[in-house]
Motif scaffolding. Structure first.
Motif, PDB file in Angstrom:
ATOM      1  N   THR A   1       1.305  -6.715   0.130  1.00 35.79           N
ATOM      2  CA  THR A   1       2.691  -6.931  -0.279  1.00 35.79           C
ATOM      3  C   THR A   1       2.958  -6.160  -1.566  1.00 35.79           C
ATOM      4  O   THR A   1       2.175  -6.230  -2.521  1.00 35.79           O
ATOM      5  CB  THR A   1       2.955  -8.426  -0.511  1.00 35.79           C
TER       6      THR A   1
ATOM      7  N   ARG B   1       3.950   0.207   8.203  1.00 35.15           N
ATOM      8  CA  ARG B   1       4.731  -0.232   7.056  1.00 35.15           C
ATOM      9  C   ARG B   1       5.924  -1.045   7.537  1.00 35.15           C
ATOM     10  O   ARG B   1       6.559  -0.699   8.528  1.00 35.15           O
ATOM     11  CB  ARG B   1       5.216   0.963   6.232  1.00 35.15           C
ATOM     12  N   ASN B   2       6.254  -2.091   6.802  1.00 32.96           N
ATOM     13  CA  ASN B   2       7.383  -2.948   7.136  1.00 32.96           C
ATOM     14  C   ASN B   2       8.311  -3.020   5.930  1.00 32.96           C
ATOM     15  O   ASN B   2       8.064  -3.765   4.976  1.00 32.96           O
ATOM     16  CB  ASN B   2       6.903  -4.356   7.512  1.00 32.96           C
ATOM     17  N   GLY B   3       9.348  -2.203   5.932  1.00 32.60           N
ATOM     18  CA  GLY B   3      10.298  -2.190   4.842  1.00 32.60           C
ATOM     19  C   GLY B   3       9.863  -1.291   3.700  1.00 32.60           C
ATOM     20  O   GLY B   3       8.827  -0.628   3.757  1.00 32.60           O
ATOM     21  N   THR B   4      10.686  -1.272   2.653  1.00 33.68           N
ATOM     22  CA  THR B   4      10.385  -0.489   1.462  1.00 33.68           C
ATOM     23  C   THR B   4      10.709  -1.315   0.229  1.00 33.68           C
ATOM     24  O   THR B   4      11.484  -2.284   0.294  1.00 33.68           O
ATOM     25  CB  THR B   4      11.209   0.820   1.417  1.00 33.68           C
TER      26      THR B   4
ATOM     27  N   SER C   1       8.093  -5.552   0.379  1.00 31.07           N
ATOM     28  CA  SER C   1       7.722  -4.930   1.659  1.00 31.07           C
ATOM     29  C   SER C   1       6.213  -5.037   1.858  1.00 31.07           C
ATOM     30  O   SER C   1       5.452  -5.296   0.919  1.00 31.07           O
ATOM     31  CB  SER C   1       8.152  -3.465   1.678  1.00 31.07           C
ATOM     32  N   THR C   2       5.774  -4.846   3.094  1.00 26.58           N
ATOM     33  CA  THR C   2       4.357  -5.012   3.411  1.00 26.58           C
ATOM     34  C   THR C   2       3.796  -3.789   4.125  1.00 26.58           C
ATOM     35  O   THR C   2       4.531  -3.030   4.765  1.00 26.58           O
ATOM     36  CB  THR C   2       4.128  -6.254   4.290  1.00 26.58           C
ATOM     37  N   THR C   3       2.490  -3.646   3.986  1.00 30.02           N
ATOM     38  CA  THR C   3       1.728  -2.614   4.680  1.00 30.02           C
ATOM     39  C   THR C   3       0.549  -3.286   5.350  1.00 30.02           C
ATOM     40  O   THR C   3      -0.084  -4.181   4.755  1.00 30.02           O
ATOM     41  CB  THR C   3       1.220  -1.546   3.688  1.00 30.02           C
TER      42      THR C   3
END
Length: 660
Positions: free
Chosen positions: A423, A391-394, A398-400
């Protein structure tokens, strides 16, 4: 496809390792599930065929072989050729399914519609048409999106073989493949490739992959690994023959990490013989497993079950997950991300084949209604084994990233692994209307459509609804009787956490029974009304007409009931229990080999053994008659000395007929 490889590895053992037996014609190769071997044989045989009927039979086998080896374009064309040469609706049905897998949805809808008119009922294909219409809508929605939710790309290490079920371990990817470097020298003649093994790659951009730890892979099928949170325990599927020579089944195994390698694999305690257990998923705390199995108590096909680790270290008995998740078709390839469950189903509304869904538990033990992951994760083909890696960010934007597997066209080979980036998009505005939760069950009473309406031994073309049938619905001690409408259907608004039992009746028909559980059905504000389906199939009574009992076989020169014949006789027991007013004759027939008197004696003993089995199950002897026919009533048209083994087997049958 992978699921078929695992399920049917048993056939090789049961047939005495037929994958090494010499095959001399295409039909035999298909019968023995050696589809890759069958293709060139059938192509030659089709060119030499001298009649339209022979061409149709060969074309059908060739289409099936292409389908089972993942070549849907060729399969669709050969199913059409089979239909044009008189094979009938079965070929058109398979062509429509192939068109759907190829995402030629408009063509598939038209073919299903034509098929409904041909057999006299569109009921059989309503879900197929609805799925194709859904796919068209979802593709249009994706094209209209300014910011796509998913970006999907194949990984670099895909091969012409089947590659699937990638999971992360120590910044590497572990996956399943039947590529040529798999362990063992034997070829799996279903696909023409190796048996499946576990492999690993450094990341999605890696051009090559290497075998996973050699102590884990064997000469049999291994696949679908799942790792404990600390990476110290691996659970995976293995399909290996048992100690005694009998059918092989797939089980879930565990291996513990030892240094840089893995220790010997052991089968988990809850795995029992004569069922397939596969596709383990591990919870975040390592104390819970969800898996797919075809157990008798399931709702149909493969279902998802859950087990938890007990204080003594053993696992609990499998608990069948509820009807919000499981259907009468197949639920497979579960994976867990926290408390979110991803799985694949061909019973929930989807685009074709297996589709990937997600759900998560609510506070009261219910699950959210499964959500289809839509296009481009799902396609007309099989889509499965969805995993989340990073996971990148919340929040919005953000992206998974992660992986899933698919047999869609355009890949490197059979099943392929795809990397995705998801996204998080802004949520839709909330509805101002109050939420009213409803769970509705549509019960449909159906009957078989026979090619010859007066002959129950003729080919079954499909199912059609039965209007004005009586359905008795029971909840505990309460029951009510309802008549189906002109569509053979009745609809019930379900009460929570109830066990429903249904009985369908109509004069001159055998009754049928079914069940449904409303335990923990979802209350999902985004999908407040959920509909479920239950089919009750009643069978028209054909008095004094022979009906063949499938899968009743006897050992050579023996009359005792083998274990593999018991499920069929158990089903007959249930039919007799549901219909106490009928009396039947159980008949046994031999092939033409052997002396007449001997065959009559043997067939009488076999028929009596079947009667004795039913009596032991509680059926009154007054309702049963045993009769051995010997070789006097063959149904295969051949001269004895020239009959094929398949024709001899057709004549060696156990039957029943309703006398009154």
């Amino acid at each position: 496809m992978y699921r078929y490889l695992l399920i049917l590895v048993a056939l090789f053992v049961a047939a005495g390792c037929t994958y090494t037996a010499k095959i001399t014609d295409g039909a035999t190769a298909v019968d023995r599930k050696q589809y890759d071997v069958a293709v060139p044989m059938l192509q030659r045989e089709f060119k030499r065929a001298k009649s339209r009927g022979e061409q149709g039979r060969i074309a059908m086998n060739l289409a099936v072989s292409y389908r089972e080896t993942g070549h849907d374009e060729e399969a669709a064309e050969w199913f059409q050729t089979a239909y044009d040469n008189g094979i009938g609706p079965d070929a058109l049905r398979e062509r429509a399914a192939a068109l759907k897998r190829l995402e030629r949805y408009e063509d598939a809808i038209q073919t299903y519609t034509d098929l409904g008119f041909e057999i006299g009922s569109r009921y059989e294909f309503r879900k197929d048409i609805a799925g194709a219409e859904l796919a068209i809508r979802l593709k249009a929605e994706r094209e209209a999106q300014e910011t796509p939710e998913y970006e999907v790309n194949p990984v670099a290490f895909n091969s012409p073989a089947a590659d699937y079920a990638a999971v992360s371990l120590d910044d590497r990817l572990v996956f399943t493949s039947d590529r040529s470097s798999a362990t063992g020298d034997d070829t799996y003649n279903w696909t023409g490739r190796s048996f499946s093994d576990l492999f690993e790659a450094s990341d999605a951009s890696a051009a090559a992959a290497t075998p996973f730890h050699p102590g884990t892979n064997s000469e049999y099928n291994e696949g679908t690994p799942a790792f404990s949170p600390d990476g110290g325990t691996m659970y995976f599927t293995r399909c290996a023959p048992p100690a005694k020579r009998s059918d092989a089944y797939c089980g879930i195994y565990r291996s513990e990490r030892v240094g840089d390698g893995w220790g010997p694999a052991e089968k988990l305690s809850f795995v029992t013989p004569e069922a397939n257990y596969m596709h383990p998923a591990v919870s975040a705390d390592g104390e819970r497993l969800i898996f797919s199995a075809n157990l008798n108590e399931g709702w149909g096909g493969y279902d998802l079950y859950e087990v938890t680790r007990q204080p003594d270290g053993n696992w609990s008995a499998p608990d069948l997950m509820n009807r919000a998740i499981n259907t009468e078709s197949n639920e497979q390839f579960p994976t867990l991300d926290g408390d979110t469950l991803y799985f694949s189903s061909d019973g929930l509304e989807g685009l074709g084949g297996l589709d990937i869904f997600r759900t998560w538990p609510l506070e009261d033990g219910r699950w959210v209604a499964p959500r289809n992951l839509k296009v481009p994760v799902n396609s007309g083909a099989d889509d499965f084994a969805y995993t989340i890696v990073r996971r990148n960010g919340t929040g919005v934007g953000s992206t998974t990233t992660g992986f899933f597997s698919s047999s869609r066209p355009g890949g490197a080979g059979s099943d392929d692994i795809y990397a995705y980036t998801k996204t998080v998009l802004p949520p839709p505005p909330p509805s101002p209307d109050p939420v009213v939760f409803r769970n509705v069950l549509d019960v449909t009473v159906v009957e078989k459509i026979f090619e010859d309406p007066g002959n129950p031994r003729s080919r079954v073309l499909g199912l059609r609804p039965v209007p004005n049938a009586t359905v008795i619905a029971s909840i505990g001690d309460q029951s009510r009787t309802v008549t189906t409408n002109e569509e053979g259907q009745l609809s019930l608004v379900l009460t929570d956490n109830q066990a429903y039992n249904f009985r369908a009746e109509r004069p001159d028909y055998l009754s049928d029974e079914g069940r449904f559980s409303s335990r923990n059905l979802p209350r999902d504000p985004e999908a407040p009304e959920q509909r479920y389906e239950l089919e009750l199939e009643i069978e028209k009574i054909f008095r004094n007409e022979e009906i063949v009992l499938e899968n009743i076989y006897y050992d050579y020169d023996e009359s005792f009931i083998r274990e593999d014949a018991q499920p069929t006789l158990n089903e007959l027991t249930q039919t007799l229990e549901r219909n106490p007013g009928i009396r039947i004759e159980l008949g046994s027939h031999t092939d033409c080999r052997g002396r007449d008197a001997y065959n009559e004696t043997l067939s009488q003993a076999r028929a009596q053994a079947a009667v004795d089995y039913l009596i032991a199950k509680g059926i009154s002897a007054d309702r049963l008659t045993a009769r051995g026919y010997g070789e006097s009533q063959p149904i295969a048209e051949c001269i004895c000395e020239r009959c094929t083994e398949a024709q001899h087997q057709l004549n060696r049958r156990t039957t029943f007929r309703i006398l009154e």
